[in-house]
Motif scaffolding. Sequence first.
Motif, short mmCIF file in Angstrom:
data_model
loop_
_atom_site.label_atom_id
_atom_site.label_comp_id
_atom_site.label_asym_id
_atom_site.label_seq_id
_atom_site.Cartn_x
_atom_site.Cartn_y
_atom_site.Cartn_z
N ASP A 17 0.87 -1.17 0.00
CA ASP A 17 -0.02 -0.06 -0.15
C ASP A 17 0.98 1.31 -0.03
O ASP A 17 0.34 2.42 0.18
CB ASP A 17 -0.91 0.06 1.18
CG ASP A 17 -0.41 0.36 2.57
OD1 ASP A 17 0.86 0.32 2.64
OD2 ASP A 17 -0.96 -0.06 3.52
N THR A 49 -5.98 -15.58 -0.40
CA THR A 49 -7.68 -15.33 -0.54
C THR A 49 -8.42 -15.94 0.84
O THR A 49 -9.18 -15.26 1.28
CB THR A 49 -8.16 -15.93 -1.70
OG1 THR A 49 -7.75 -17.35 -1.88
CG2 THR A 49 -7.58 -15.25 -2.95
N THR A 52 -7.82 -13.29 3.32
CA THR A 52 -8.70 -12.32 2.96
C THR A 52 -10.13 -12.43 3.33
O THR A 52 -10.55 -11.60 3.80
CB THR A 52 -8.14 -11.89 1.50
OG1 THR A 52 -7.07 -11.31 1.18
CG2 THR A 52 -9.44 -10.87 0.97
N ALA A 55 -10.58 -11.73 6.94
CA ALA A 55 -9.98 -10.36 7.40
C ALA A 55 -10.77 -9.72 8.56
O ALA A 55 -10.30 -9.04 9.37
CB ALA A 55 -9.74 -9.51 6.30
N ASP A 56 -12.15 -9.58 8.26
CA ASP A 56 -13.00 -8.93 8.96
C ASP A 56 -13.19 -9.85 10.46
O ASP A 56 -13.12 -8.77 11.48
CB ASP A 56 -14.57 -8.76 8.63
CG ASP A 56 -14.57 -7.81 7.41
OD1 ASP A 56 -13.85 -7.03 7.15
OD2 ASP A 56 -15.53 -7.85 6.70
N GLU A 77 1.44 -6.09 -5.82
CA GLU A 77 0.43 -4.97 -6.29
C GLU A 77 -0.39 -5.79 -7.20
O GLU A 77 -1.48 -5.81 -7.15
CB GLU A 77 1.02 -3.56 -6.76
CG GLU A 77 1.53 -2.92 -5.62
CD GLU A 77 2.11 -1.65 -6.14
OE1 GLU A 77 2.30 -1.21 -7.48
OE2 GLU A 77 3.04 -0.93 -5.39
N ALA A 80 -2.35 -8.85 -5.49
CA ALA A 80 -3.35 -8.26 -4.89
C ALA A 80 -4.56 -7.77 -5.78
O ALA A 80 -5.82 -8.17 -5.52
CB ALA A 80 -3.12 -6.98 -3.70
N GLY A 84 -8.11 -9.74 -5.68
CA GLY A 84 -8.89 -8.93 -4.70
C GLY A 84 -8.51 -9.12 -3.38
O GLY A 84 -9.10 -9.06 -2.67
N LEU A 85 -7.36 -9.20 -3.02
CA LEU A 85 -6.81 -9.48 -1.71
C LEU A 85 -6.69 -8.28 -0.94
O LEU A 85 -6.26 -6.93 -1.51
CB LEU A 85 -5.14 -9.81 -1.83
CG LEU A 85 -5.01 -11.08 -2.78
CD1 LEU A 85 -3.49 -11.44 -2.76
CD2 LEU A 85 -5.78 -12.29 -2.20
N THR A 86 -7.18 -8.20 0.36
CA THR A 86 -7.15 -7.00 1.13
C THR A 86 -6.26 -7.06 2.29
O THR A 86 -5.86 -6.23 2.95
CB THR A 86 -8.57 -6.87 1.72
OG1 THR A 86 -8.76 -7.98 2.53
CG2 THR A 86 -9.69 -6.69 0.68
N PRO A 88 -2.53 -6.86 3.77
CA PRO A 88 -1.33 -6.44 3.19
C PRO A 88 -0.31 -7.23 3.10
O PRO A 88 -0.09 -8.20 3.72
CB PRO A 88 -1.00 -5.43 4.40
CG PRO A 88 -2.19 -5.19 5.45
CD PRO A 88 -3.04 -6.41 4.92
#
Length: 153
Positions: A17, A49, A52, A55-56, A77, A80, A84-86, A88
């Motif tokens: 990021d 994945t 990810t 993640a929540d 980058e 990800a 659709g990886l969230t 880091p």
Amino acid sequence: MLDAPDTAPDFTLPCDDGTHVTLSALRPAPVVLFFYPRDDTSGCTREATDFTALADDFAALGVKVFGISKDSLASHEKFAAKHGLTVPLLSDADGTVCEDYGTWREKKMYGKAFWGIERSTFLIDGSGQIARAWRKVKVPDHAAAVLAAARAL
């Protein structure tokens, strides 16, 4: 070889990021570090994945999750974005952190020996101690097992 209750080696690594992540600066949050061999390969994609997807759940516990490989930031980058990886992704281009955590190992495939990252995960508690280490990780259900261990902290 690092294991519970060893102190997790500190590091600062560049993140996909655009920031830099210093492990000790994340305290008192618990941290998950999953070391994986290479961006955009089948097992590594599944592992990233899976983390990810949870993640929540990790965030609800206050747990920070990071993937680490020797791939470049540009590779991270693309990886990800493609999947659709969230979570880091940190770049350990020179391999120092992989060596510090004992994940840079001699591996064998099809009778040939080579050096690479042994898929490993570390759950680090809020004081910087390794609470749990998984070596030679098998990807199916691994992220869920790490989440269960994080819930028990």
